[in-house]
Design a protein around this motif. Structure first.
Motif, PDB file in Angstrom:
ATOM      1  N   GLY A  61       0.818  -1.216   0.000  1.00 60.27           N
ATOM      2  CA  GLY A  61       0.000   0.000   0.000  1.00 60.27           C
ATOM      3  C   GLY A  61       0.844   1.254   0.000  1.00 60.27           C
ATOM      4  N   TYR A  62       1.891   1.249   0.835  1.00 55.99           N
ATOM      5  CA  TYR A  62       2.799   2.402   0.872  1.00 55.99           C
ATOM      6  C   TYR A  62       3.493   2.582  -0.474  1.00 55.99           C
ATOM      7  CZ  TYR A  62       7.001   5.108   1.685  1.00 55.99           C
ATOM      8  OH  TYR A  62       7.998   6.028   1.581  1.00 55.99           O
ATOM      9  N   ALA A  63       3.944   1.488  -1.069  1.00 53.86           N
ATOM     10  CA  ALA A  63       4.632   1.577  -2.356  1.00 53.86           C
ATOM     11  C   ALA A  63       3.717   2.171  -3.422  1.00 53.86           C
ATOM     12  CB  ALA A  63       5.124   0.192  -2.785  1.00 53.86           C
ATOM     13  N   LEU A  64       2.467   1.726  -3.460  1.00 54.78           N
ATOM     14  CA  LEU A  64       1.537   2.231  -4.472  1.00 54.78           C
ATOM     15  C   LEU A  64       1.177   3.698  -4.240  1.00 54.78           C
ATOM     16  CD1 LEU A  64      -0.807  -0.862  -4.845  1.00 54.78           C
ATOM     17  CD2 LEU A  64       0.952  -0.072  -6.441  1.00 54.78           C
ATOM     18  N   CYS A  65       0.929   4.065  -2.986  1.00 50.69           N
ATOM     19  CA  CYS A  65       0.560   5.463  -2.695  1.00 50.69           C
ATOM     20  C   CYS A  65       1.714   6.419  -2.943  1.00 50.69           C
ATOM     21  CB  CYS A  65       0.064   5.588  -1.257  1.00 50.69           C
ATOM     22  SG  CYS A  65      -1.541   4.827  -0.996  1.00 50.69           S
ATOM     23  N   SER A  66       2.905   6.057  -2.474  1.00 51.49           N
ATOM     24  CA  SER A  66       4.045   6.952  -2.679  1.00 51.49           C
ATOM     25  C   SER A  66       4.422   7.021  -4.159  1.00 51.49           C
ATOM     26  CB  SER A  66       5.244   6.510  -1.837  1.00 51.49           C
ATOM     27  OG  SER A  66       5.756   5.265  -2.276  1.00 51.49           O
ATOM     28  N   ALA A  67       4.245   5.913  -4.888  1.00 51.05           N
ATOM     29  CA  ALA A  67       4.533   5.930  -6.322  1.00 51.05           C
ATOM     30  C   ALA A  67       3.528   6.798  -7.072  1.00 51.05           C
ATOM     31  CB  ALA A  67       4.528   4.505  -6.874  1.00 51.05           C
ATOM     32  N   ALA A  68       2.269   6.723  -6.680  1.00 47.25           N
ATOM     33  CA  ALA A  68       1.257   7.566  -7.328  1.00 47.25           C
ATOM     34  C   ALA A  68       1.550   9.041  -7.069  1.00 47.25           C
ATOM     35  CB  ALA A  68      -0.135   7.199  -6.824  1.00 47.25           C
ATOM     36  N   PHE A  69       1.915   9.375  -5.840  1.00 46.16           N
ATOM     37  CA  PHE A  69       2.244  10.765  -5.525  1.00 46.16           C
ATOM     38  C   PHE A  69       3.452  11.242  -6.339  1.00 46.16           C
ATOM     39  CE2 PHE A  69       4.630  13.899  -3.043  1.00 46.16           C
ATOM     40  CZ  PHE A  69       3.683  14.900  -2.949  1.00 46.16           C
ATOM     41  N   ALA A  70       4.502  10.422  -6.401  1.00 37.37           N
ATOM     42  CA  ALA A  70       5.700  10.796  -7.164  1.00 37.37           C
ATOM     43  C   ALA A  70       5.371  10.952  -8.645  1.00 37.37           C
ATOM     44  CB  ALA A  70       6.798   9.755  -6.960  1.00 37.37           C
ATOM     45  N   ALA A  71       4.524  10.081  -9.176  1.00 38.06           N
ATOM     46  CA  ALA A  71       4.155  10.174 -10.588  1.00 38.06           C
ATOM     47  C   ALA A  71       3.370  11.451 -10.872  1.00 38.06           C
ATOM     48  CB  ALA A  71       3.334   8.950 -10.997  1.00 38.06           C
ATOM     49  N   VAL A  72       2.476  11.821  -9.975  1.00 39.33           N
ATOM     50  CA  VAL A  72       1.707  13.060 -10.149  1.00 39.33           C
ATOM     51  C   VAL A  72       2.636  14.274 -10.117  1.00 39.33           C
ATOM     52  CG1 VAL A  72       0.002  14.560  -9.038  1.00 39.33           C
ATOM     53  CG2 VAL A  72      -0.478  12.137  -9.348  1.00 39.33           C
ATOM     54  N   VAL A  73       3.594  14.261  -9.206  1.00 39.93           N
ATOM     55  CA  VAL A  73       4.544  15.380  -9.119  1.00 39.93           C
ATOM     56  C   VAL A  73       5.366  15.488 -10.396  1.00 39.93           C
ATOM     57  CG1 VAL A  73       6.612  16.197  -7.906  1.00 39.93           C
ATOM     58  CG2 VAL A  73       4.633  15.400  -6.606  1.00 39.93           C
ATOM     59  N   VAL A  74       5.861  14.363 -10.903  1.00 40.26           N
ATOM     60  CA  VAL A  74       6.663  14.382 -12.132  1.00 40.26           C
ATOM     61  C   VAL A  74       5.814  14.848 -13.315  1.00 40.26           C
ATOM     62  CG1 VAL A  74       7.842  12.894 -13.802  1.00 40.26           C
ATOM     63  CG2 VAL A  74       8.372  12.706 -11.379  1.00 40.26           C
ATOM     64  N   PHE A  75       4.600  14.321 -13.421  1.00 42.44           N
ATOM     65  CA  PHE A  75       3.732  14.750 -14.516  1.00 42.44           C
ATOM     66  C   PHE A  75       3.453  16.249 -14.428  1.00 42.44           C
ATOM     67  CE2 PHE A  75      -0.400  15.618 -16.415  1.00 42.44           C
ATOM     68  CZ  PHE A  75      -0.198  15.126 -17.691  1.00 42.44           C
ATOM     69  N   GLY A  76       3.169  16.732 -13.235  1.00 41.35           N
ATOM     70  CA  GLY A  76       2.901  18.153 -13.057  1.00 41.35           C
ATOM     71  C   GLY A  76       4.097  19.022 -13.395  1.00 41.35           C
ATOM     72  N   ALA A  77       5.290  18.552 -13.037  1.00 42.35           N
ATOM     73  CA  ALA A  77       6.496  19.333 -13.314  1.00 42.35           C
ATOM     74  C   ALA A  77       6.794  19.410 -14.812  1.00 42.35           C
ATOM     75  CB  ALA A  77       7.688  18.733 -12.577  1.00 42.35           C
ATOM     76  N   VAL A  78       6.526  18.318 -15.517  1.00 42.05           N
ATOM     77  CA  VAL A  78       6.843  18.299 -16.949  1.00 42.05           C
ATOM     78  C   VAL A  78       5.700  18.870 -17.781  1.00 42.05           C
ATOM     79  CG1 VAL A  78       7.379  16.787 -18.907  1.00 42.05           C
ATOM     80  CG2 VAL A  78       8.418  16.345 -16.680  1.00 42.05           C
ATOM     81  N   ALA A  79       4.471  18.450 -17.513  1.00 40.53           N
ATOM     82  CA  ALA A  79       3.337  18.869 -18.341  1.00 40.53           C
ATOM     83  C   ALA A  79       2.660  20.131 -17.817  1.00 40.53           C
ATOM     84  CB  ALA A  79       2.314  17.741 -18.428  1.00 40.53           C
TER      85      ALA A  79
END
Length: 94
Positions: free
Chosen positions: A21-39
């Motif tokens: 659960g921690y891996a999925l939640c932290s990965a989703a948060f990191a992915a949103v941050v990366v997407f937001g920074a690039v797009a």
């Protein structure tokens, strides 16, 4: 966790569930941050349509890659780390 063919205890199964659960939640948060920074600049500054598509596509690719890398790194680190022998202890010799 357990070595050989032994069955896992309820505590070990719970620890694995929490870690997933921690891996999925932290990965989703990191992915949103990366997407937001690039797009994000594509939506904030309104560049031409071609550049906007490139930024969004690059953000999506990097976000998916970040998600996979984060999940794998958290779960691999969990698999290598030994659990404390007693609750509340951080080292086996303490």
């Amino acid at each position: 966790m357990t070595t050989g063919q032994g069955r896992r205890t309820q505590g070990e199964r719970d620890a694995i569930t929490v870690e997933i659960g921690y891996a999925l939640c932290s990965a989703a948060f990191a992915a949103v941050v990366v997407f937001g920074a690039v797009a994000g600049p594509a939506y904030v500054f309104g560049p031409p349509a071609g550049l906007r598509r490139v930024l969004v596509a690059a953000g999506l690719v990097l976000a998916v890659a970040m998600f996979g890398v984060r999940v794998a790194s958290v779960l691999l680190r969990f698999g290598r780390a030994g659990q404390p022998s007693q609750p509340g202890r951080t080292r086996p010799d303490s």
